[in-house]
Write a protein that holds these residues in place. Structure first.
Motif, PDB file in Angstrom:
ATOM      1  N   MET A  12     -10.045   5.771   7.141  1.00  0.00           N
ATOM      2  CA  MET A  12      -8.957   6.377   6.369  1.00  0.00           C
ATOM      3  C   MET A  12      -7.870   6.903   7.288  1.00  0.00           C
ATOM      4  N   SER A  13      -8.284   7.472   8.403  1.00  0.00           N
ATOM      5  CA  SER A  13      -7.277   7.972   9.364  1.00  0.00           C
ATOM      6  C   SER A  13      -6.446   6.821   9.913  1.00  0.00           C
ATOM      7  N   GLU A  14      -7.157   5.743  10.215  1.00  0.00           N
ATOM      8  CA  GLU A  14      -6.431   4.565  10.733  1.00  0.00           C
ATOM      9  C   GLU A  14      -5.496   4.009   9.661  1.00  0.00           C
ATOM     10  N   THR A  15      -5.987   4.023   8.441  1.00  0.00           N
ATOM     11  CA  THR A  15      -5.152   3.498   7.345  1.00  0.00           C
ATOM     12  C   THR A  15      -3.915   4.360   7.151  1.00  0.00           C
ATOM     13  N   VAL A  16      -4.107   5.670   7.208  1.00  0.00           N
ATOM     14  CA  VAL A  16      -2.978   6.586   7.058  1.00  0.00           C
ATOM     15  C   VAL A  16      -1.995   6.388   8.204  1.00  0.00           C
ATOM     16  N   ALA A  17      -2.558   6.264   9.390  1.00  0.00           N
ATOM     17  CA  ALA A  17      -1.675   6.049  10.560  1.00  0.00           C
ATOM     18  C   ALA A  17      -0.896   4.753  10.417  1.00  0.00           C
ATOM     19  N   ALA A  18      -1.565   3.727   9.935  1.00  0.00           N
ATOM     20  CA  ALA A  18      -0.892   2.444   9.726  1.00  0.00           C
ATOM     21  C   ALA A  18       0.200   2.556   8.675  1.00  0.00           C
ATOM     22  N   LEU A  19      -0.165   3.329   7.619  1.00  0.00           N
ATOM     23  CA  LEU A  19       0.836   3.526   6.577  1.00  0.00           C
ATOM     24  C   LEU A  19       2.046   4.297   7.107  1.00  0.00           C
ATOM     25  N   VAL A  20       1.724   5.295   7.952  1.00  0.00           N
ATOM     26  CA  VAL A  20       2.844   6.072   8.536  1.00  0.00           C
ATOM     27  C   VAL A  20       3.719   5.171   9.407  1.00  0.00           C
ATOM     28  N   ARG A  21       3.028   4.327  10.209  1.00  0.00           N
ATOM     29  CA  ARG A  21       3.786   3.415  11.073  1.00  0.00           C
ATOM     30  C   ARG A  21       4.595   2.434  10.229  1.00  0.00           C
ATOM     31  N   THR A  22       3.976   1.973   9.160  1.00  0.00           N
ATOM     32  CA  THR A  22       4.688   1.044   8.271  1.00  0.00           C
ATOM     33  C   THR A  22       5.886   1.730   7.630  1.00  0.00           C
ATOM     34  N   ARG A  23       5.657   2.968   7.250  1.00  0.00           N
ATOM     35  CA  ARG A  23       6.765   3.713   6.634  1.00  0.00           C
ATOM     36  C   ARG A  23       7.892   3.912   7.642  1.00  0.00           C
ATOM     37  N   GLU A  24       7.512   4.250   8.851  1.00  0.00           N
ATOM     38  CA  GLU A  24       8.536   4.426   9.888  1.00  0.00           C
ATOM     39  C   GLU A  24       9.268   3.113  10.177  1.00  0.00           C
TER      40      GLU A  24
END
Length: 198
Positions: A12-24
């Motif tokens: 989940m942390s990796e997914t959130v980080a990926a989502l954050v990176r995607t959002r950025e």
């Protein structure tokens, strides 16, 4: 279970980080798209401004072309008017030259006629003196102004004061002058005419 929970949390942390990176990344893409859009809008505005300037220049060129055509037409009319004016001036100049020439010819003829008439009168005086057998005084009479029978007819005794005429010829000349006064200044016959008459 603990391991599974940890794995799930990590995922989940990796997914959130990926989502954050995607959002950025999406934010950067969107910002880049906004920049490109603003550039495109600026380019469109610049193109529209250039188009308006070109249309204005075309309108000015059309006006200049119309003015040029009108000017050329005016020049053509001016050329025709100039040709007519030159022709008129030439006719006036030619007429003036002809008038001046006519005046000169008339003056020349008048002088020639006057000179011829004077010469004829002088010949009449010479013939008159020859008729009196006094042709030796022809030059003297003409030089002193007795160049016509009318002036000779007015001859008086006092005139011999400035005429170099021998005294023995005074009476002959005065008598002949009186004859001219009575009969008018008619041309006397020459000796040849007298010989023919005899």
């Amino acid at each position: 279970a603990t391991t599974t929970t940890a794995t799930t949390a990590t995922t989940m942390s990796e997914t959130v980080a990926a989502l954050v990176r995607t959002r950025e990344e999406l934010s950067r893409v969107r910002a880049d798209a906004d920049v490109r859009l603003r550039r495109l809008e600026a380019h469109v505005q610049h193109a529209a401004a250039q188009r308006a300037e070109m249309q204005a220049e075309i309108a000015v060129l059309r006006e200049l072309n119309a003015a040029l055509v009108e000017h050329v037409s005016a020049l053509g009319a001016s050329d025709e008017l100039l040709d007519e004016l030159v022709a008129l001036r030439w006719r006036e100049h030619q007429a003036a030259l002809e008038e001046r020439l006519d005046a000169q010819v008339t003056e020349c003829v008048a002088r020639l006629t006057q000179k011829t008439a004077r010469q004829r009168r002088q010949v009449e005086v010479a013939r008159w003196l020859r008729h009196l057998h006094l042709e030796e005084y022809t030059s003297e009479f003409l030089a002193k102004g007795y160049d016509s029978l009318r002036t000779v007819a007015l001859l008086d005794i006092d005139d011999f004061a400035h005429l170099r005429v021998r005294p023995q010829h005074h009476q002959v000349l005065l008598y002949a002058a009186r004859e001219l006064q009575r009969e008018g200044p008619k041309l006397p016959p020459t000796r040849d005419e007298e010989n023919l008459a005899e």
